[in-house]
Design a protein around this motif. Structure first.
Motif, PDB file in Angstrom:
ATOM      1  N   PRO A  91      -0.357 -90.710 -18.098  1.00 50.25           N
ATOM      2  CA  PRO A  91       0.239 -91.459 -16.843  1.00 50.25           C
ATOM      3  C   PRO A  91      -0.385 -91.181 -15.756  1.00 50.25           C
ATOM      4  O   PRO A  91      -0.732 -91.991 -14.933  1.00 50.25           O
ATOM      5  CB  PRO A  91       1.855 -91.133 -16.665  1.00 50.25           C
ATOM      6  CG  PRO A  91       1.978 -89.849 -17.285  1.00 50.25           C
ATOM      7  CD  PRO A  91       0.814 -89.546 -18.563  1.00 50.25           C
TER       8      PRO A  91
ATOM      9  N   TRP B 107      -3.645 -93.563 -15.433  1.00 47.38           N
ATOM     10  CA  TRP B 107      -3.528 -95.060 -15.463  1.00 47.38           C
ATOM     11  C   TRP B 107      -3.650 -95.589 -13.910  1.00 47.38           C
ATOM     12  O   TRP B 107      -3.380 -95.011 -13.294  1.00 47.38           O
ATOM     13  CB  TRP B 107      -2.134 -95.460 -16.189  1.00 47.38           C
ATOM     14  CG  TRP B 107      -2.193 -95.211 -17.585  1.00 47.38           C
ATOM     15  CD1 TRP B 107      -2.309 -93.871 -18.245  1.00 47.38           C
ATOM     16  CD2 TRP B 107      -1.902 -96.159 -18.467  1.00 47.38           C
ATOM     17  NE1 TRP B 107      -2.173 -94.239 -19.665  1.00 47.38           N
ATOM     18  CE2 TRP B 107      -1.790 -95.517 -19.689  1.00 47.38           C
ATOM     19  CE3 TRP B 107      -1.696 -97.507 -18.580  1.00 47.38           C
ATOM     20  CZ2 TRP B 107      -1.627 -96.092 -20.993  1.00 47.38           C
ATOM     21  CZ3 TRP B 107      -1.479 -98.084 -19.592  1.00 47.38           C
ATOM     22  CH2 TRP B 107      -1.399 -97.430 -20.849  1.00 47.38           C
TER      23      TRP B 107
ATOM     24  N   ASP C 201       2.459 -98.339 -15.866  1.00 47.40           N
ATOM     25  CA  ASP C 201       3.418 -97.176 -16.483  1.00 47.40           C
ATOM     26  C   ASP C 201       3.017 -97.278 -18.010  1.00 47.40           C
ATOM     27  O   ASP C 201       3.170 -98.331 -18.587  1.00 47.40           O
ATOM     28  CB  ASP C 201       4.785 -97.198 -16.164  1.00 47.40           C
ATOM     29  CG  ASP C 201       5.632 -96.422 -16.932  1.00 47.40           C
ATOM     30  OD1 ASP C 201       5.203 -95.814 -17.801  1.00 47.40           O
ATOM     31  OD2 ASP C 201       6.675 -96.073 -16.395  1.00 47.40           O
TER      32      ASP C 201
ATOM     33  N   LYS D 241       5.798 -98.776 -20.077  1.00 48.25           N
ATOM     34  CA  LYS D 241       6.492-100.016 -19.563  1.00 48.25           C
ATOM     35  C   LYS D 241       5.466-101.159 -19.553  1.00 48.25           C
ATOM     36  O   LYS D 241       4.389-100.970 -19.063  1.00 48.25           O
ATOM     37  CB  LYS D 241       6.838 -99.821 -18.170  1.00 48.25           C
ATOM     38  CG  LYS D 241       7.809-101.178 -17.597  1.00 48.25           C
ATOM     39  CD  LYS D 241       8.308-101.083 -16.030  1.00 48.25           C
ATOM     40  CE  LYS D 241       8.951-102.031 -15.709  1.00 48.25           C
ATOM     41  NZ  LYS D 241       9.211-101.955 -14.234  1.00 48.25           N
TER      42      LYS D 241
END
Length: 477
Positions: A103, A106, A111, A114
């Motif tokens: 994460p 990113w 997310d 998500k």
């Protein structure tokens, strides 16, 4: 109004346009199914029990979830819908596990667990590898059921949860549960297409074998001023050994490492592949590799050998010393035209013949390596699916004999004795295995159309004719 092929494809489009596809994909992505044991084993079970089983249960599938024989790894799910034992059976494959989310890498606002939709891009870990892709198959089946009221064939949905870790336990599972997995054809949705404009049918994967080349001449290192020129340098010995394995222009030189007797159907299919070079992607070096082959043939019909890593001395802080030790990890990606059992013996013989008896070869056994696999491009099932896809979108698909990557194809092909087809629905810029993984909504929508067409046509076949020994000869759309 009578049920029709066009009606089934319209149903598939509506599944995407109504938001149902994105809604279901969000449910799948939010389960953090990283395949690396044992951190997410409970999530792998949850994905099978709470996401996939209820989703296919709505369509009349019964599900069984089996523990992996390798206890630290995730389970297998088989969903089954048998309409008539006399009908042919399609085995649909997908994997529910994903690589590490990372994460921190990113883009801000994203997310990995998500789902985020930005125009045509749908972000989330697993959107293309592989949750969004097996969702295409599931919802395309739903579209055909909605239109026809039945499928017209039997279906088994096989979901594993360890593909990103090398599919541990899958060979044992298929052998143990051969009857539960038995089918007439294997269809998987995974991987990127070679072109966003042209769909693919991929017929197998290259095998992978890694080995360490070791030159261990003496204990420790010795002052280069006093001993340079007197002591053999293991790194230089190793470099010369490597140059005897692969030429300056990338040609494999080891006898037995080049494919033997590549079928003409494989060569022709490879040469016909339409691909694209994406912005930011490297451009192939035309001089590199086996001479006389196209770039497509070099990937889809030939072998490749590369050095994964090399070390001698202390690269992080070089010192003035003659090292005593050097090591290189070499990898061969190979088609079915090279027997994997002969690869390391062939290299050992080669090194002795070329005057490098001091170079030792050790097989890498710290992970499972996939064997090579390939279905003949002329197989009737392949031609049937290709004709169905062309009928749906008006374009011939690429028929790719062997993709460059590795996968579990051969475990299914050899044990179940079925033709293997992979129908990918992502593209080279999707961020697969990296940060910002995403699928294209337009590609998911087209994938739903294509698979609804394939499933509709599969339900239109004459079942008794299909089940005879010569049945596959009569497949047509």
């Amino acid at each position: 109004m009578d049920a029709s092929r066009d009606g089934a494809i319209n149903q598939a489009r509506h599944i995407f346009d109504s938001g149902l596809f994105v809604e279901r994909l969000a449910q799948m992505v939010e389960v953090p199914t990283e395949s690396h044991p044992p951190l997410h084993q409970a999530d792998l079970y949850r994905y099978c029990h709470e996401v996939i089983a209820p989703m296919i249960g709505e369509m009349g599938f019964s599900s069984k979830i089996y523990d992996n024989s390798r206890k630290e790894h995730g389970p297998f799910l088989i969903g089954t819908r048998i309409e008539d034992p006399a009908l042919p059976t399609l085995l649909i494959y997908g994997h529910g596990d994903v690589v590490r989310a990372m994460p921190e890498r990113w883009r801000e606002g994203l997310d990995p667990y998500k789902l985020t939709v930005e125009a045509d891009k749908i972000y989330g870990r697993g959107t293309v590898d592989n949750k969004g892709q097996h969702l295409i198959a599931i919802l395309a089946l739903k579209a055909v059921l909605s239109e026809r009221g039945r499928l017209g064939f039997n279906t088994k949905i096989f979901i594993e949860t360890g593909e990103e870790a090398g599919s541990p336990g899958i060979s044992e599972f298929i052998n143990t549960h051969r009857d539960e997995c038995a089918a007439d054809v294997f269809i998987a949705l995974d991987g990127p297409r070679q072109s966003r404009a042209v769909p693919d049918i991929q017929l197998g994967t290259r095998g992978g074998i890694a080995m360490d080349l070791i030159v261990d001449l003496r204990e420790g290192s010795h002052h280069s001023g006093h001993w340079g020129g007197l002591l053999a340098d293991p790194a230089i010995v190793l470099a010369h050994a490597l140059s005897s394995i692969v030429s300056r222009d990338g040609r494999i030189l080891v006898e037995g490492w080049r494919p033997a007797n590549v079928p003409e159907s494989v060569k022709a299919a490879s040469r016909a592949v339409v691909s694209e070079i994406l912005p930011g992607a490297p451009v192939p070096d035309d001089y590199w590799g086996e001479p006389g082959l196209t770039n497509a043939e070099r990937i889809y019909a030939w072998n490749s050998a590369i050095v994964l890593a090399m070390v001698s001395g202390q690269p992080e802080s070089p010192v003035n010393a003659v090292a005593g030790f050097a090591r290189s990890r070499l990898q061969l990606r190979h088609t079915v035209d090279t027997d994997p059992a002969t690869v390391i013996p062939a290299l050992k013989n080669h090194l002795v013949e070329k005057g490098f008896p001091e170079v030792k070869v050790e097989a890498v056994v710290e992970r499972d390596w996939f064997p090579p696999s390939r279905t003949d491009p002329d197989h009737p099932w392949v031609q049937f699916v290709a004709a169905s896809m062309q009928k749906t979108i008006g374009r011939k698909p690429n028929i790719i004999p062997t993709v460059g990557a590795s996968g579990p194809s051969e475990f299914f092909k050899s044990v179940l004795d079925v033709p293997i087809m992979w129908i990918p629905n992502s593209y080279g810029g999707c961020g697969q295995h990296g940060p910002d993984e995403h699928g294209l909504g337009s590609q998911f929508r087209e994938g739903l159309e294509l698979m609804a067409g394939v499933f509709w046509d599969s339900g239109e076949l004459d079942a008794p004719r299909r089940k005879t020994s010569s049945a596959a000869e009569n497949l047509s759309v």
